[in-house]
Motif scaffolding. Structure first.
Motif, short mmCIF file in Angstrom:
data_model
loop_
_atom_site.label_atom_id
_atom_site.label_comp_id
_atom_site.label_asym_id
_atom_site.label_seq_id
_atom_site.Cartn_x
_atom_site.Cartn_y
_atom_site.Cartn_z
N VAL A 1 0.87 -1.18 0.00
CA VAL A 1 0.00 0.00 0.00
C VAL A 1 0.91 1.23 0.00
CG1 VAL A 1 -1.84 1.25 1.20
CG2 VAL A 1 -1.77 -1.26 1.26
N THR A 2 0.75 2.06 -1.03
CA THR A 2 1.61 3.24 -1.20
C THR A 2 0.73 4.47 -1.42
OG1 THR A 2 3.24 1.82 -2.27
CG2 THR A 2 3.56 4.20 -2.45
N PRO A 3 0.95 5.56 -0.70
CA PRO A 3 0.20 6.79 -0.96
C PRO A 3 0.58 7.37 -2.33
CG PRO A 3 1.18 6.83 1.23
CD PRO A 3 1.79 5.68 0.51
N LEU A 4 -0.43 7.86 -3.05
CA LEU A 4 -0.22 8.52 -4.34
C LEU A 4 -0.44 10.02 -4.13
CD1 LEU A 4 0.25 8.23 -7.42
CD2 LEU A 4 -2.25 8.12 -7.66
N THR B 1 -4.48 15.97 -1.40
CA THR B 1 -4.98 15.19 -2.54
C THR B 1 -4.46 13.75 -2.52
OG1 THR B 1 -3.12 15.90 -3.94
CG2 THR B 1 -5.10 17.28 -3.94
N LYS B 2 -3.64 13.39 -1.56
CA LYS B 2 -3.09 12.04 -1.53
C LYS B 2 -4.18 11.01 -1.23
CE LYS B 2 0.30 12.31 1.42
NZ LYS B 2 1.51 11.94 2.21
N LEU C 1 -1.69 8.26 9.45
CA LEU C 1 -0.26 8.07 9.57
C LEU C 1 0.50 8.72 8.41
CD1 LEU C 1 2.06 6.64 11.13
CD2 LEU C 1 1.67 4.66 9.64
N THR C 2 -0.09 8.70 7.22
CA THR C 2 0.61 9.23 6.03
C THR C 2 0.09 10.60 5.60
OG1 THR C 2 -0.95 8.05 4.59
CG2 THR C 2 1.09 6.91 5.20
N GLY C 3 -0.90 11.13 6.29
CA GLY C 3 -1.45 12.41 5.91
C GLY C 3 -2.24 12.36 4.62
#
Length: 329
Positions: free
Chosen positions: A173-176, A184-185, A249-251
């Protein structure tokens, strides 16, 4: 004179032969007690243990005495009485019938849901807006979308372990990150990688750099079960996808996109060798086992209903028949 002597000799011989016979008979005859010995009375075994009633007034002499023959007959219940087990046996078919009817409604709901998702998945993909309303995601589940941005591999998360065709691995799982920054992520489930490819240094070709376009499905990820441990986001250990937790966690926005790919065997083998995440094809994979549940619950209801009928309508035994005939006395 000679004749008389011969007769006397024959008589003596006959008496001599009879003496042993009389002695033998006397041995077999019981010895009679002498008149002087004390005669003991013979022991008699009592016929009943009930003490003998005193001689005198009998029960029948009482004017209020009623014989058992004069009493009216009484119907008695023979055999084992029905206890709490009969109540439980009566509740089971009713409960099973209710559950079967509920599964009929669930089948109609699931069939309608699958039809809606299949209708969404065949439509052309839509561009994902910069801001997505989380409350609107259920209405767009299985809707094909595409988004352009840059993968944040420094915030990559591995969810698992997850099995694929008997091999252990993880979901990547990777934020775009798109134009507009962190607002917008979105979270992108890129697919599955083997356990030996979990380290990013072992799969450099699976870490695309620069701007990429991702096509996938808007989905709600699977839920944890009773045996799944809790996530440890402080150590970046995730055993199930918690969108809210990962987004915080990743915003990122709490939006889950599953990247899709066309099934190609040779491309799949190349991805597995290079450590590129293997994504899923664009198809509806909702389980629909409600028909089996309907057959199970209705079958249980029918079987227990027959058992209940046999228990209640069991014919009486011969003893019960004889007791019931006593009412005609």
């Amino acid at each position: 004179m000679s004749v008389g002597r011969a007769s006397t000799s024959l008589l003596r011989a006959f008496q001599t032969q009879q003496r042993p016979v009389s002695r033998r008979i006397a041995q077999w005859l019981p010895k009679q007690s002498s008149p002087s010995s004390t005669a003991r009375p013979a022991l008699r075994r009592p016929f009943s243990n009930t003490p003998s009633r005193p001689q005198g007034r009998q029960a029948a002499d009482d004017p209020n005495f009623v014989s058992i023959i004069d009493n009216p007959p009484e119907i008695v219940r023979t055999g084992r009485k029905h206890g709490p087990g009969l109540i439980i046996l009566a509740i089971i078919p009713i409960t099973a019938f209710i559950l079967g009817t509920w599964q009929v409604k669930r089948l109609a709901w699931k069939t309608d849901l699958i039809a809606k998702c299949e209708d969404r998945i065949v439509r052309p993909p839509l561009p994902l807006p910069p801001r997505v309303d989380p409350d609107a995601i259920p209405d767009f589940e299985y809707r094909r979308v595409y988004a352009t941005g840059r993968f944040r591999h420094d915030q990559e998360m591995l969810v698992g372990p997850r099995m694929r065709e008997g091999e252990q691995g993880y979901m990547v799982v990777t934020p775009l990150e798109r134009e507009g920054g962190d607002e917008t992520k979105v979270l992108v489930n890129r697919g599955w990688v083997a356990k030996d490819k979990a380290d990013q240094r072992k799969r450099p070709e699976g870490l695309p750099q620069g701007e990429v376009t991702v096509e996938g499905l808007i989905r709600k990820p699977w839920k944890k079960n009773f045996f799944t441990p809790d996530n440890r986001p402080d150590k970046w250990e995730f055993y199930f996808p918690d969108v809210e937790q990962m987004a915080k966690l990743t915003g990122s926005q709490p939006v889950w996109i599953e990247q899709t790919m066309e099934p190609d065997y040779f491309q799949l083998m190349e991805y597995l060798e290079k450590g590129v995440p293997v994504s899923r094809p664009a198809e509806v994979n909702l389980r629909n086992n409600h028909v089996q549940y309907i057959v199970t619950w209705y079958g249980l209801s029918l079987a227990t209903s027959i058992m209940f009928y046999l228990v209640v309508r069991k014919p009486p035994s011969d003893i019960a028949r004889r007791v019931r005939m006593n009412k005609h006395w």
